[in-house]
Design an enzyme around this catalytic site. Structure first.
Site, PDB file in Angstrom:
ATOM      1  N   ALA A  69       0.861  -1.175   0.000  1.00 22.93           N
ATOM      2  CA  ALA A  69       0.000   0.000   0.000  1.00 22.93           C
ATOM      3  C   ALA A  69       0.904   1.234   0.000  1.00 22.93           C
ATOM      4  O   ALA A  69       2.057   1.173   0.440  1.00 22.93           O
ATOM      5  CB  ALA A  69      -0.893  -0.016   1.221  1.00 22.93           C
ATOM      6  N   GLY A 113       0.622  -5.079   1.015  1.00 25.93           N
ATOM      7  CA  GLY A 113      -0.612  -5.141   0.230  1.00 25.93           C
ATOM      8  C   GLY A 113      -0.409  -5.768  -1.140  1.00 25.93           C
ATOM      9  O   GLY A 113      -1.352  -6.331  -1.710  1.00 25.93           O
ATOM     10  N   GLU A 116      -0.676  -9.365  -0.509  1.00 25.48           N
ATOM     11  CA  GLU A 116      -2.092  -9.654  -0.191  1.00 25.48           C
ATOM     12  C   GLU A 116      -2.953  -9.640  -1.453  1.00 25.48           C
ATOM     13  O   GLU A 116      -3.847 -10.466  -1.629  1.00 25.48           O
ATOM     14  CB  GLU A 116      -2.606  -8.628   0.827  1.00 25.48           C
ATOM     15  CG  GLU A 116      -1.946  -8.805   2.195  1.00 25.48           C
ATOM     16  CD  GLU A 116      -2.285  -7.689   3.164  1.00 25.48           C
ATOM     17  OE1 GLU A 116      -1.967  -6.513   2.853  1.00 25.48           O
ATOM     18  OE2 GLU A 116      -2.865  -7.967   4.219  1.00 25.48           O
ATOM     19  N   GLU A 136       4.920  -5.300   7.098  1.00 23.29           N
ATOM     20  CA  GLU A 136       4.195  -4.229   7.796  1.00 23.29           C
ATOM     21  C   GLU A 136       4.728  -3.982   9.203  1.00 23.29           C
ATOM     22  O   GLU A 136       4.699  -2.861   9.700  1.00 23.29           O
ATOM     23  CB  GLU A 136       2.693  -4.560   7.874  1.00 23.29           C
ATOM     24  CG  GLU A 136       1.944  -4.422   6.562  1.00 23.29           C
ATOM     25  CD  GLU A 136       1.948  -5.685   5.713  1.00 23.29           C
ATOM     26  OE1 GLU A 136       2.772  -6.591   5.956  1.00 23.29           O
ATOM     27  OE2 GLU A 136       1.113  -5.765   4.793  1.00 23.29           O
TER      28      GLU A 136
HETATM   29  C1  HXC Z   1       5.134   4.264  -1.583  1.00 25.13           C
HETATM   30  C2  HXC Z   1       7.071   3.250  -2.236  1.00 25.13           C
HETATM   31  C3  HXC Z   1       6.691   2.056  -1.607  1.00 25.13           C
HETATM   32  C4  HXC Z   1       5.415   2.030  -0.932  1.00 25.13           C
HETATM   33  C5  HXC Z   1       8.618   1.748  -2.511  1.00 25.13           C
HETATM   34  N1  HXC Z   1       8.266   3.017  -2.784  1.00 25.13           N
HETATM   35  N2  HXC Z   1       7.662   1.147  -1.794  1.00 25.13           N
HETATM   36  N3  HXC Z   1       6.300   4.336  -2.226  1.00 25.13           N
HETATM   37  N4  HXC Z   1       4.692   3.182  -0.928  1.00 25.13           N
HETATM   38  N5  HXC Z   1       4.943   0.931  -0.339  1.00 25.13           N
HETATM   39  C6  HXC Z   1       9.042   4.019  -3.528  1.00 25.13           C
HETATM   40  C7  HXC Z   1      10.253   4.483  -2.747  1.00 25.13           C
HETATM   41  O1  HXC Z   1       9.890   5.461  -1.806  1.00 25.13           O
HETATM   42  C8  HXC Z   1      11.119   5.015  -3.846  1.00 25.13           C
HETATM   43  O2  HXC Z   1      10.651   6.290  -4.221  1.00 25.13           O
HETATM   44  C9  HXC Z   1      10.840   4.064  -5.010  1.00 25.13           C
HETATM   45  O3  HXC Z   1       9.589   3.443  -4.699  1.00 25.13           O
HETATM   46  C10 HXC Z   1      11.899   3.004  -5.139  1.00 25.13           C
HETATM   47  O4  HXC Z   1      12.077   2.402  -3.890  1.00 25.13           O
HETATM   48  P1  HXC Z   1      13.513   2.200  -3.210  1.00 25.13           P
HETATM   49  O5  HXC Z   1      13.277   1.981  -1.758  1.00 25.13           O
HETATM   50  O6  HXC Z   1      14.435   3.293  -3.616  1.00 25.13           O
HETATM   51  O7  HXC Z   1      13.993   0.849  -3.926  1.00 25.13           O
HETATM   52  P2  HXC Z   1      14.856  -0.333  -3.321  1.00 25.13           P
HETATM   53  O8  HXC Z   1      16.023   0.178  -2.553  1.00 25.13           O
HETATM   54  O9  HXC Z   1      15.113  -1.280  -4.465  1.00 25.13           O
HETATM   55  O10 HXC Z   1      13.892  -1.071  -2.250  1.00 25.13           O
HETATM   56  C11 HXC Z   1      12.736  -1.673  -2.720  1.00 25.13           C
HETATM   57  C12 HXC Z   1      11.850  -2.059  -1.504  1.00 25.13           C
HETATM   58  C13 HXC Z   1      11.630  -0.819  -0.613  1.00 25.13           C
HETATM   59  C14 HXC Z   1      12.527  -3.176  -0.715  1.00 25.13           C
HETATM   60  C15 HXC Z   1      10.529  -2.587  -2.071  1.00 25.13           C
HETATM   61  O11 HXC Z   1      11.187   0.249  -1.432  1.00 25.13           O
HETATM   62  C16 HXC Z   1      10.628  -1.022   0.468  1.00 25.13           C
HETATM   63  O12 HXC Z   1      10.944  -1.617   1.509  1.00 25.13           O
HETATM   64  N6  HXC Z   1       9.407  -0.519   0.279  1.00 25.13           N
HETATM   65  C17 HXC Z   1       8.358  -0.581   1.273  1.00 25.13           C
HETATM   66  C18 HXC Z   1       7.784  -1.961   1.332  1.00 25.13           C
HETATM   67  C19 HXC Z   1       6.710  -2.054   2.402  1.00 25.13           C
HETATM   68  O13 HXC Z   1       6.956  -1.754   3.581  1.00 25.13           O
HETATM   69  N7  HXC Z   1       5.507  -2.452   2.012  1.00 25.13           N
HETATM   70  C20 HXC Z   1       4.398  -2.577   2.918  1.00 25.13           C
HETATM   71  C21 HXC Z   1       3.650  -1.286   2.940  1.00 25.13           C
HETATM   72  S1  HXC Z   1       2.377  -1.276   4.129  1.00 25.13           S
HETATM   73  P3  HXC Z   1      11.696   7.536  -4.389  1.00 25.13           P
HETATM   74  O14 HXC Z   1      10.785   8.701  -4.677  1.00 25.13           O
HETATM   75  O15 HXC Z   1      12.439   7.646  -3.105  1.00 25.13           O
HETATM   76  O16 HXC Z   1      12.554   7.128  -5.549  1.00 25.13           O
HETATM   77  C22 HXC Z   1       1.157  -2.165   3.427  1.00 25.13           C
HETATM   78  C23 HXC Z   1      -0.032  -2.276   4.286  1.00 25.13           C
HETATM   79  C24 HXC Z   1      -1.088  -3.021   3.605  1.00 25.13           C
HETATM   80  O17 HXC Z   1       1.224  -2.619   2.336  1.00 25.13           O
HETATM   81  C25 HXC Z   1      -2.345  -2.773   4.300  1.00 25.13           C
HETATM   82  C26 HXC Z   1      -3.479  -3.393   3.591  1.00 25.13           C
HETATM   83  C27 HXC Z   1      -3.444  -3.325   2.150  1.00 25.13           C
END
Ligand code: HXC
Length: 262
Positions: A69, A113, A116, A136
């Site tokens: 998400a 998400g 999911e 998460e």
């Molecule tokens: C918004 C995101 C994002 C996310 C990545 N980006 N994940 N933006 N929401 N979930 C963006 C980053 O900010 C970055 O933008 C660009 O995508 C590239 O990401 P990087 O981190 O630079 O890439 P990398 O180093 O290769 O790492 C990839 C990654 C990491 C491991 C996927 O981005 C990451 O850990 N993302 C978050 C994953 C996460 O926590 N997901 C769960 C979210 S909570 P910029 O502008 O800086 O280039 C969730 C709750 C669900 O899903 C609830 C119900 C649906």
């Protein structure tokens, strides 16, 4: 219909086509925001209603199916605003209304998400680059779209607890061993393989396809005895179709069946 966060197209060589949906927020690794989820829901329901479509394939980019998400959109919420706005509730489960098969074709990250969403599809074909996770807990939250419920059903309690509590990612090989994905293919063949699976399904009798999806989903809700009894009734019902006669006649006469019912 034109969309901003997804791409849609019809694919397939046979009479029945495949609705292909590509998540398309590449700069954010396909992070799932409200607009994307609204558009995805609309596209899924439109393909489900389209008589020329037999199957739907949902995919992302080479780098990410979806990295979860959209974190910046979620960050400012309070409990009250999340609760009152129905955060995650209103457009995340539209996919569960779809009666046709939905195949997830996953390359790269399928996190939070994103994982999911893939698990809400009917089966997952993974590229050898795929990485699944429910991270998460690292954000001080928990999954909100079924991760704690569907992941243990897919991979068992121990692996699910491990992934949810430590936030570690699972690669494609481990995901296949654990039963989360149905098959792993080379990344450059992902779409080819997913569309081929959809083509195979598209050539079968539509009522059989819809009933199998409905009954497999029932297996997770109904007691075994009730599920088997309902399956038996539908099994009987299919003997009232031209496609049953066609399928069995084709087998007996050693020819390829031409199913008509969509
Ligand atoms: C918004 C995101 C994002 C996310 C990545 N980006 N994940 N933006 N929401 N979930 C963006 C980053 O900010 C970055 O933008 C660009 O995508 C590239 O990401 P990087 O981190 O630079 O890439 P990398 O180093 O290769 O790492 C990839 C990654 C990491 C491991 C996927 O981005 C990451 O850990 N993302 C978050 C994953 C996460 O926590 N997901 C769960 C979210 S909570 P910029 O502008 O800086 O280039 C969730 C709750 C669900 O899903 C609830 C119900 C649906």
């Amino acid at each position: 219909m034109s969309y901003e966060c997804i791409l849609t197209e019809l694919r397939g060589s046979g009479e029945r086509k495949t609705g292909l949906i590509t998540l398309n927020r590449p700069k954010q690794l396909n992070a799932l925001n409200d607009q994307l989820m609204d558009e995805l829901g609309q596209a899924l329901l439109a393909f489900d209603a389209d008589e020329s479509v037999g199957c739907i394939v949902l995919t992302g980019s080479e780098r990410a199916f979806a990295a979860g998400a959209d974190i910046p959109t979620m960050a400012p919420h309070s409990f009250i605003s999340a609760f009152k706005s129905g955060l995650i509730s209103k457009n995340w489960e539209t996919i569960l209304q779809v009666r046709k098969p939905v195949i997830a074709a996953v390359a790269g990250f399928a996190l939070g998400g994103g994982c999911e969403l893939a698990m809400m599809c009917d089966f997952i074909i993974a590229a050898d680059t795929a990485k699944f996770g429910q991270p998460e807990i690292k954000l001080g939250i928990i999954p909100g779209a079924g991760g704690t419920q569907r992941l243990p059903r897919a991979v068992g309690k121990s692996k699910a607890m491990d992934m949810l509590l430590t936030a570690r990612m699972m690669d494609a090989a481990e995901a296949e061993r654990g039963g989360l994905v149905s098959r792993v293919v080379p990344a450059d063949q992902l779409l080819v393989e997913a569309l081929a699976a959809a083509d195979t399904i598209n050539a079968f009798s539509g009522p059989s396809v819809l009933l199998i999806k409905e009954l497999v989903n029932l297996a997770f809700q109904a007691p075994l005895k009730d599920g088997v009894a309902i399956e038996r009734r539908y099994f009987h019902a299919l003997f009232g179709t031209d496609d049953q006669r066609e399928g069995m006649d084709a087998f007996i006469n050693k020819r390829k069946p031409a199913f008509k019912q969509c």
